[in-house]
Design a protein around this motif. Structure first.
Motif, short mmCIF file in Angstrom:
data_model
loop_
_atom_site.label_atom_id
_atom_site.label_comp_id
_atom_site.label_asym_id
_atom_site.label_seq_id
_atom_site.Cartn_x
_atom_site.Cartn_y
_atom_site.Cartn_z
N GLU A 11 53.28 25.83 -64.33
CA GLU A 11 54.21 24.92 -64.98
C GLU A 11 53.42 23.77 -65.59
N LYS A 12 53.80 23.42 -66.80
CA LYS A 12 53.12 22.31 -67.47
C LYS A 12 54.13 21.27 -67.89
N GLU A 13 53.69 20.03 -67.85
CA GLU A 13 54.56 18.94 -68.27
C GLU A 13 54.65 18.93 -69.79
N LEU A 14 55.86 18.96 -70.29
CA LEU A 14 56.04 18.90 -71.74
C LEU A 14 55.88 17.46 -72.18
N ASP A 15 55.03 17.26 -73.17
CA ASP A 15 54.81 15.91 -73.68
C ASP A 15 55.95 15.53 -74.61
N THR A 16 56.78 14.60 -74.15
CA THR A 16 57.93 14.20 -74.96
C THR A 16 57.75 12.78 -75.51
N SER A 17 56.52 12.29 -75.42
CA SER A 17 56.30 10.92 -75.88
C SER A 17 56.45 10.83 -77.40
N ASN A 18 56.15 11.93 -78.08
CA ASN A 18 56.39 11.99 -79.52
C ASN A 18 57.36 13.13 -79.79
N LYS A 19 57.45 13.46 -81.03
CA LYS A 19 58.27 14.60 -81.45
C LYS A 19 57.81 15.87 -80.73
#
Length: 468
Positions: A11-19
RNA sequence: GGUGAGGUGGCAGAGCGGCUAUGCGUUCGCCUGCAAAGCGAAUCUAUAGGGGUUCGAAUCCCUUCCUCACCUCCA
């Protein structure tokens, strides 16, 4: 949000800091889409709706493969052009998936409109010595890409020993795959190496690189695309850019029928058109989300019937909530509803944040349905309580892409009038007359629920499977 | 043969070290003029087999068996 990544097998953390940039491998437009395609697309549509509901910006790209041997063969059989075949199935794609309440992607790039981009990409690959020109076309040299097999966990030597690799004397290595295929017949395009057509894999590399850049957040598709399609995309794209390609590879499990994969070659498919007529979009969407996206799901009529029951509960709940009247609510009921709604909202979000666990999320949603129906059953559901539930109820409905059937104002007025007349007759114990009106109402697609003090009406979606 | 994912009550399906979800189904009740829907109660203590680790395992480790997918085009 965490998503399971096929590449890193974790499982990987989805980077939601940008689009959040998402590329989904769409369909090859040579035939009707089936429920297998629909599942993948519904999962991604729901993912996109969820992210956006969290205030996250999403750029969603889904391609059409509109140049392919299958399309050309089909055109030959029907004595028409490949172009006509692909336009026809693109049109029916939109018709069907609009009916499935799938929000449009930001772009639907077509392979035939990106030939230039593919040629440029191939040029660079040749320059960098990752590809070579041969008598039948341009090939990617698999042995030049050290990490080949990293997605599908295949070892190059094991692939070679497998007997299913096509034998082509003109290739340097049997594993090499075509980037450009020379062709004498249409459709074909000019290229520095000769007239021909692009290979299948290069189009997704070209279009995703063009619109989303060398490394974007999520690349998705059905599990069956892991090898060779996505493996080859990685090889091409990373050789070209020198950077890691997609950050997360998200793969959707197959739809099976009697435990066997549904596919054109096995001839056991259920078309989107067919399932829409039989079950309707709400039931199909609920059904597709009733199991974890990564696992297979079996197309079973029993399960779909079960899903109808669930959908009826949702409809029932919605109309209870919307049509609840004024009145005083007990403190206990208010508290009860507030707690349930808060709990459900929290669980729903947490479930989806945890590798997009839709079955658990749907479960949380039904807590609200259950609670509302419970209060309504003893006629304590008044608007002040409904108003606690409705915002969250509607928001979840929207994320799941479900739509309750509505009626026009005129029909509403008519229903109320008929209900009043019927209740008058019931009070006079004229049940025959009352039943005639009930029949009249049911012909409008409305179901009546007689509570002790009031009669509730529900607009029920017509579902094909129930009328046969 | 290789690789990956799995095997949970009649069915579907979460949980992934302690509190054994949830839904559907089935049975009975309430409500109803009758239905339908809804509600309530009951039913079901399940975790493929065998070993281990642990005070404690569906959850961790080993092993056997089984299923599916991919290794050709496929969502």
């Amino acid at each position: 949000m965490k998503i399971f990544d096929t590449l890193s097998v974790a499982e990987k953390e989805l980077d939601t800091s940008n689009k959040v940039r998402i590329y989904l491998c769409g369909v090859t437009v040579y035939d009707d889409s089936h429920i297998g395609h629909a599942r993948t697309i519904i999962v991604f549509d729901t993912l996109r709706r969820f992210l956006e509901s969290q205030g996250i910006k999403v750029e969603f790209i889904q391609n059409f493969t509109d140049v392919d041997d299958k399309i050309i063969n089909r055109a030959r059989v029907e004595n028409t052009s490949a172009d006509k075949i692909s336009s026809k199935y693109i049109a029916s794609y939109f018709e069907e998936f609009d009916n499935l309440n799938v929000i449009h992607a930001d772009r639907y790039p077509k392979a035939t409109e990106h030939i230039e981009d593919m040629i440029n990409l191939i040029k660079v690959l040749i320059e960098k010595n990752f590809a070579y020109v041969s008598t039948n076309g341009v090939y990617f040299s698999v042995s030049r890409f050290q990490k080949y097999g990293k997605l599908s966990k295949k070892k190059i030597h094991e692939l070679v020993s497998g007997a299913r690799v096509e034998i082509d004397e003109t290739k340097k290595d049997p594993l090499d795959f075509a980037l450009w295929k020379f062709a004498n017949d249409e459709p074909r395009w000019e290229s520095p190496w000769g007239l021909g057509r692009p290979g299948w894999h290069i189009e997704c590399s070209a279009m995703s690189l063009k619109y989303l850049g060398p490394n974007f957040e999520i690349h998705g598709g059905g599990r069956d695309l892991i090898f060779p399609h996505h493996e080859n995309e990685i090889a091409q794209s990373e050789s070209y850019s020198g950077e890691n390609f997609a950050k997360i590879w998200m793969h959707i499990g197959m739809v099976t029928i009697n435990g066997e994969k549904m596919s054109k070659s096995l001839g056991n498919t259920k078309s989107v058109d067919f399932v829409l007529k039989k079950w309707g979009s709400n039931v199909i969407r609920l059904f597709c989300l009733s199991g974890h996206y990564s696992k297979p799901i079996d197309y079973s009529e029993d399960l779909l019937r079960e899903t109808i029951t669930k959908w009826r509960q949702v409809e029932n709940c919605y109309y209870e909530l919307v049509l609840s009247g004024d009145g005083s609510a007990s403190i206990e009921d208010v508290k009860f509803m507030e707690d349930i709604v808060e709990e459900a909202r929290k669980e729903f979000t947490e479930a989806l944040n945890s590798d997009f666990n839709t079955p658990f999320a749907v479960n949380a949603f039904f807590k609200i349905v259950k609670a509302a129906n419970q209060i309504a059953s003893s006629e304590r559901l008044v608007s002040s309580i409904s108003n606690i539930a409705l915002p969250v109820f509607n928001q979840i409905l929207d994320i799941l892409g479900l739509k309750i059937s509505q009626v026009t104002l005129e029909v509403k007025t008519k229903i109320n009038e008929l209900i009043n007349r019927r209740n008058l007759l019931r009070n006079q114990k004229n049940f025959q007359g009352a039943d005639i009106i009930r029949k009249e109402i049911s012909d409008l697609g409305i179901v009546l629920i007689d509570h002790r003090k009031k009669t509730l009406w529900i607009k029920q979606e017509k579902i094909g499977a129930e009328n046969s």
